[in-house]
Design an enzyme around this catalytic site. Structure first.
Site, PDB file in Angstrom:
ATOM      1  N   HIS A 241       0.813  -1.215   0.000  1.00 27.58           N
ATOM      2  CA  HIS A 241       0.000   0.000   0.000  1.00 27.58           C
ATOM      3  C   HIS A 241       0.855   1.277   0.000  1.00 27.58           C
ATOM      4  CE1 HIS A 241      -3.473  -2.520   1.063  1.00 27.58           C
ATOM      5  NE2 HIS A 241      -2.775  -3.009   2.065  1.00 27.58           N
TER       6      HIS A 241
HETATM    7  O1  RIB Z   1      -4.959   0.020   4.713  1.00 29.49           O
HETATM    8  C1  RIB Z   1      -3.562   0.023   4.547  1.00 29.49           C
HETATM    9  C2  RIB Z   1      -2.932   1.080   5.388  1.00 29.49           C
HETATM   10  O2  RIB Z   1      -3.167   0.794   6.748  1.00 29.49           O
HETATM   11  C3  RIB Z   1      -1.395   1.113   5.240  1.00 29.49           C
HETATM   12  O3  RIB Z   1      -0.945   2.436   5.429  1.00 29.49           O
HETATM   13  C4  RIB Z   1      -0.918   0.247   6.355  1.00 29.49           C
HETATM   14  O4  RIB Z   1       0.375   0.654   6.841  1.00 29.49           O
HETATM   15  C5  RIB Z   1      -1.943   0.513   7.417  1.00 29.49           C
HETATM   16  O5  RIB Z   1      -1.529   1.660   8.111  1.00 29.49           O
END
Ligand code: RIB
Ligand code: CA
Length: 310
Positions: A241
């Protein structure tokens, strides 16, 4: 050269995003790393950022800890995805350089106000608490920030922490709504695009073959996430992500963006943190939020491999 404040909650994927940013000094002048409570508690996200900074050999960059929890709602962590330490199974150590003085929210204000309008970009890969506080304390930063690149939200993909919400927005929906409503220019990388960028076995093996401390640490982190993806979801590659945000700053051509109106649910217990992403706009040119819809995943991993090899 982008002057960057990187706000994060490391966090396994935040850590890989930090390695990517630290390995790109010709592209990113990192003014500060700011950390926030999120995946794990605030003291751990700050410590984790310092651990990653030392592995990356970038102790020239200051780290400032920030908010200890969300603005209104009760704190919710994501330790099940990031391990008790927040960095999965990565061997940890006490960082040689500690944290710098100054609360993250005040540091964001001071840096944005000290540079010319439009000079400073913010990357945010955790709950948006620090940025929301900064905007509340000093609204003048809204018109001076060049743009905020955010990992958060979901439209087509649905939620990853509830049926309808993505973690970063769900963890502090009031902060997210305040940031989007402020009119600060945002580029938002939600699950719709990050789920297209997965560390499948071949991509993870390619990083494992790179003999640098950052690549080896990233392999450890990605293998931790991939094991969870296998066990919980039955998938073969965990989405990376947060690195998508830094990859876009480095190579915007790898992503497709679309103007939208983005609002956050802050009242409904059922859909708290939902991001309502509306593309039907009377005047798309007036939109302050761009939503990432597509990614060139192979291009992102090629960039990541090239930088982790440095
Ligand atoms: O949904 C994914 C996000 O949530 C990313 O930033 C991961 O690090 C968590 O913080
Ligand atoms: Ca994160």
């Amino acid at each position: 050269m982008t002057k960057l404040i990187f706000d994060c909650d490391p966090g396994v994927d935040d850590a890989v995003a930090l390695f990517l940013a630290f390995a790109s000094p010709q592209d990113l002048e990192i003014l500060a790393i700011t950390t926030v409570a999120g995946n794990v508690a605030a003291d751990l996200t700050a410590r984790n950022a310092a651990v990653i900074r030392q592995i990356a050999g970038r102790e020239d960059v200051p780290i400032h800890a920030g908010a200890q929890g969300p603005l209104v709602r009760a704190p919710i962590e994501a330790g099940h995805f990031h391990g008790e330490s927040g960095l999965g199974a990565l061997p940890l150590f006490e960082p040689a350089r500690g944290l710098d003085e100054g609360h993250a929210a005040q540091v964001i204000i001071d840096l944005v106000m000290a540079h010319p309008p439009g000079a400073v970009t913010i990357a945010a890969t955790g709950p948006l608490t620090n940025l929301a506080l900064a905007i509340r304390i000093q609204p003048a930063i809204v018109s001076r920030i060049a743009k905020v690149a955010i990992m958060g939200g979901a439209r087509r993909e649905g939620g990853n922490i509830t049926a309808s919400a993505e973690y970063n927005i769900y963890a502090d929906p009031h902060a997210a709504e305040l940031v989007f409503a402020s009119g600060v220019p945002c580029v938002v990388f939600g699950l719709d695009v990050t789920h297209q960028v997965r560390a499948d076995p071949a991509r993870t093996a390619a990083i494992a073959a790179i003999n640098t401390p950052a690549a080896q640490a990233s392999t450890n982190l990605l293998e931790f996430s991939n094991a969870l993806e296998r066990d919980i979801v039955g998938g073969t590659g965990a989405p990376i992500h947060d690195p998508c945000v830094i990859a876009w700053l480095l190579a915007p051509h790898l992503f497709t963006l679309r103007p939208c109106d983005l609002n956050v649910e802050t009242a409904s217990p059922l859909t708290l943190g939902h991001t309502a992403v509306e593309f039907r706009l009377a005047d798309p040119s007036a939109a302050t939020v761009l939503w990432a819809t597509e990614a060139d995943a192979d291009g992102v991993f090629a960039l990541l491999n090239e930088r982790l090899a440095r």
